[in-house]
Scaffold this motif. Sequence first.
Motif, PDB file in Angstrom:
ATOM      1  N   LEU A 158      79.928   1.378 -37.327  1.00  0.00           N
ATOM      2  CA  LEU A 158      80.677   0.632 -36.548  1.00  0.00           C
ATOM      3  C   LEU A 158      80.390  -0.929 -36.437  1.00  0.00           C
ATOM      4  O   LEU A 158      79.177  -1.183 -36.556  1.00  0.00           O
ATOM      5  CB  LEU A 158      80.463   1.286 -35.242  1.00  0.00           C
ATOM      6  N   LYS A 164      78.948  -8.246 -37.231  1.00  0.00           N
ATOM      7  CA  LYS A 164      77.880  -7.465 -37.701  1.00  0.00           C
ATOM      8  C   LYS A 164      78.012  -5.992 -37.432  1.00  0.00           C
ATOM      9  O   LYS A 164      78.346  -5.625 -36.358  1.00  0.00           O
ATOM     10  CB  LYS A 164      76.729  -8.161 -36.790  1.00  0.00           C
ATOM     11  N   PRO A 165      77.213  -5.157 -38.199  1.00  0.00           N
ATOM     12  CA  PRO A 165      77.279  -3.676 -37.828  1.00  0.00           C
ATOM     13  C   PRO A 165      76.411  -3.654 -36.496  1.00  0.00           C
ATOM     14  O   PRO A 165      75.480  -4.495 -36.285  1.00  0.00           O
ATOM     15  CB  PRO A 165      76.341  -3.052 -39.182  1.00  0.00           C
ATOM     16  N   ILE A 166      76.679  -2.793 -35.439  1.00  0.00           N
ATOM     17  CA  ILE A 166      76.093  -2.649 -34.266  1.00  0.00           C
ATOM     18  C   ILE A 166      75.052  -1.957 -34.583  1.00  0.00           C
ATOM     19  O   ILE A 166      73.969  -2.725 -33.849  1.00  0.00           O
ATOM     20  CB  ILE A 166      77.102  -1.790 -33.235  1.00  0.00           C
ATOM     21  N   CYS A 192      66.499  -1.774 -32.363  1.00  0.00           N
ATOM     22  CA  CYS A 192      67.561  -1.422 -31.683  1.00  0.00           C
ATOM     23  C   CYS A 192      68.788  -2.151 -31.911  1.00  0.00           C
ATOM     24  O   CYS A 192      68.515  -3.519 -32.579  1.00  0.00           O
ATOM     25  CB  CYS A 192      67.206  -1.199 -30.166  1.00  0.00           C
ATOM     26  N   PRO A 193      69.913  -1.817 -31.505  1.00  0.00           N
ATOM     27  CA  PRO A 193      70.423  -0.827 -31.217  1.00  0.00           C
ATOM     28  C   PRO A 193      70.140   0.381 -32.048  1.00  0.00           C
ATOM     29  O   PRO A 193      70.552   0.342 -33.429  1.00  0.00           O
ATOM     30  CB  PRO A 193      71.991  -0.954 -30.919  1.00  0.00           C
ATOM     31  N   VAL A 194      69.657   1.868 -31.707  1.00  0.00           N
ATOM     32  CA  VAL A 194      69.568   2.807 -32.280  1.00  0.00           C
ATOM     33  C   VAL A 194      70.638   3.880 -32.098  1.00  0.00           C
ATOM     34  O   VAL A 194      70.783   4.852 -32.710  1.00  0.00           O
ATOM     35  CB  VAL A 194      68.130   3.355 -32.101  1.00  0.00           C
ATOM     36  N   ILE A 195      71.357   3.427 -31.055  1.00  0.00           N
ATOM     37  CA  ILE A 195      72.629   4.496 -30.492  1.00  0.00           C
ATOM     38  C   ILE A 195      73.721   3.470 -30.017  1.00  0.00           C
ATOM     39  O   ILE A 195      73.276   2.670 -29.407  1.00  0.00           O
ATOM     40  CB  ILE A 195      72.040   5.416 -29.245  1.00  0.00           C
ATOM     41  N   THR A 196      74.870   3.901 -30.443  1.00  0.00           N
ATOM     42  CA  THR A 196      75.947   3.316 -29.884  1.00  0.00           C
ATOM     43  C   THR A 196      77.009   4.424 -29.666  1.00  0.00           C
ATOM     44  O   THR A 196      76.920   5.451 -30.183  1.00  0.00           O
ATOM     45  CB  THR A 196      76.505   1.967 -30.749  1.00  0.00           C
ATOM     46  N   THR A 197      78.043   3.950 -29.079  1.00  0.00           N
ATOM     47  CA  THR A 197      79.278   5.014 -28.936  1.00  0.00           C
ATOM     48  C   THR A 197      80.403   4.413 -29.066  1.00  0.00           C
ATOM     49  O   THR A 197      80.615   3.076 -29.294  1.00  0.00           O
ATOM     50  CB  THR A 197      79.211   5.332 -27.384  1.00  0.00           C
ATOM     51  N   GLU A 249      83.551  -9.554 -33.065  1.00  0.00           N
ATOM     52  CA  GLU A 249      83.163 -10.966 -32.714  1.00  0.00           C
ATOM     53  C   GLU A 249      82.124 -11.651 -33.563  1.00  0.00           C
ATOM     54  O   GLU A 249      82.315 -12.572 -33.826  1.00  0.00           O
ATOM     55  CB  GLU A 249      82.814 -10.924 -31.342  1.00  0.00           C
ATOM     56  N   THR A 250      81.238 -10.530 -33.871  1.00  0.00           N
ATOM     57  CA  THR A 250      80.110 -11.366 -34.755  1.00  0.00           C
ATOM     58  C   THR A 250      80.048 -10.881 -36.351  1.00  0.00           C
ATOM     59  O   THR A 250      79.120 -11.240 -36.816  1.00  0.00           O
ATOM     60  CB  THR A 250      78.890 -10.800 -33.954  1.00  0.00           C
ATOM     61  N   ASN A 287      80.846  -4.878 -34.822  1.00  0.00           N
ATOM     62  CA  ASN A 287      81.193  -5.508 -33.908  1.00  0.00           C
ATOM     63  C   ASN A 287      81.873  -6.688 -34.569  1.00  0.00           C
ATOM     64  O   ASN A 287      81.440  -7.477 -35.334  1.00  0.00           O
ATOM     65  CB  ASN A 287      79.894  -6.113 -33.206  1.00  0.00           C
TER      66      ASN A 287
END
Lengths: 267, 305
Positions: free
Chosen positions: B199, B206-208, B57-62, B203-204, B201
């Motif tokens: 997508l 890194k891909p979400i 996970c995360p397996v889903i994000t929006t 701040e880090t 992130n």
Amino acid sequence: MCDDHKTEQPTIVEILNIKDEAKDIKTFYFKYNLDAKPGQFFILWLPGINEKPFGVSYQDEDKFGATICKVGPFTDELFKLKKGDKIGIRGPYGTSFELKGKNIALVAGGYGVAPLSFLADEAIKKGIIVHFIYGAKTKKVLVNCDKKSKKCKVHYTTDDGTYGLKGFTTEKLKEILEKEKIDCIYTVGPEVMMKRVVELSDEFKVDCQLSLERYIKCGFGICGQCVVDDIGIRMCKEGPCIDKKLVKKISEFGKYKRDASGKKVEF
Amino acid sequence: MADLSTELCGIKLNNPLILASGIMGVTASSLANVVKNGAGAVTIKSIGPEERKGHPCPVITTWEAGMMNAVGLSNAGIDRGIEEIKKFKEMCDAPIIGSVFAFKQSLFGELTEKISTVNPDLIEINISCPNVESEAGTPFALDAKAAYSVTKHVKEKTKIPVIVKLSPNSLNIKEIAKECEKAGADAINMGNTLGPGLLINIETAKPILANKFGGISGPAIKPIALKRVWDVYEAVKIPIIGTGGVTNGRDAVEMLMAGATAVGLGTAVYSRGIDVFNKINDEIKGFMKKNNYKSIKEMIGKAHV
């Protein structure tokens, strides 16, 4: 897109402090106003590694805490982090406990102590009398959850008698129910224990709310991984906190849960 | 009175809304709950030959315009999967679509044979998952010859109508749909998620998603999905399930007018809640009443005329 959340992307927050609680158990405090209600959960993201749901054990206006046990690869990585490191969080998610009455009993088994400790804090603020029963296998894995209020008495139990009473939380609960008029029982812990708590609540005709843990992937009600048989409701959305009327409609309660693939795992 | 019923390969649906595969579809209980919330038919989460835990996970994000997922085809394996279908049929009268995935043509055949033993109303072959490329290579759905071949193979293994789920990534979708029809496909699901996309992130840095990339769904892909449905409608005679970005009644009617016989819903369960099926059915009904449509059939392919 949904409710209060613009998106379900993680928010990056700083670790304010890490407190050693017991063997392989630490409380991580994060600088963030999570605004969770007792019993709700959040999802903790270790970027590039994985993401897992946790209960909230402490909360004030600018921080919240999660009491976490090292149990596998994810928590191994989490336990390497230090004060000042950053992680991602999303949430709060799910339903919460509803405080009812003036005299309540909390029954925590093992890690179930975390969300109930937060609930105890909220109950104390409202002037409710709290009988907090907390059982662990042995002293080494027992977390101190004493409260500064006279309104809350903590009853510790251990399976081996190394701390507090030797025996099960449910025995202590029965003793309290025999003596006191309890308005509602709140329980979080192993399902076998919670099942017995529900039985006792029936016997003494007391309301009961519990938290049912299932494998959570998305956390916002779309993947279907945490749905329970046979009523088909989602424990990330219609749960995890449910009352005993609802739990009686859940045929798998106390029998099995499902893993990451969806396979049934019996208790 | 506006009649919401529609018919797919001889199977009657009380309304045109079908729960798409991968959403709320792990168990019979969950699927039955979706029917209670107004779905005309439901699709079980794609079943493979063996148990799979899926991606971390995360397996889903929006994000503001939709959703991105890389669940990684987690499922409990065909033997447990067919038990859920059996149980659903005991719990519920609504049609169920048995979805299967595999990385080899012969396995698609074996899975189809096995799933047919519990009589799902329809079988969907998921040949277009964009999230397992490293394991599976290019999806069959992107190659007309491969799509023909796997469809033909599967058709020989079952008497149950077969839906082929195609990918919106295909630019030559007309040719691919025609090959599927030639091979005996009974319907086309147009289609899977678009992408994969990414997508990050910031701040880090890194891909979400743990899988980094994921299939894109939701409002962002609606116009593309509509165009693919439009193209497939022009290319073939078999019915189409139009899936991609439908969130409200207007979107659903657009899908019908582009040529869909039924409409798949997935991401809308997130954006509007599990009762989205009832909500959209009401919205379609309202539209039909206002515009004097008596049946769903009158709207299918209407924009082509």
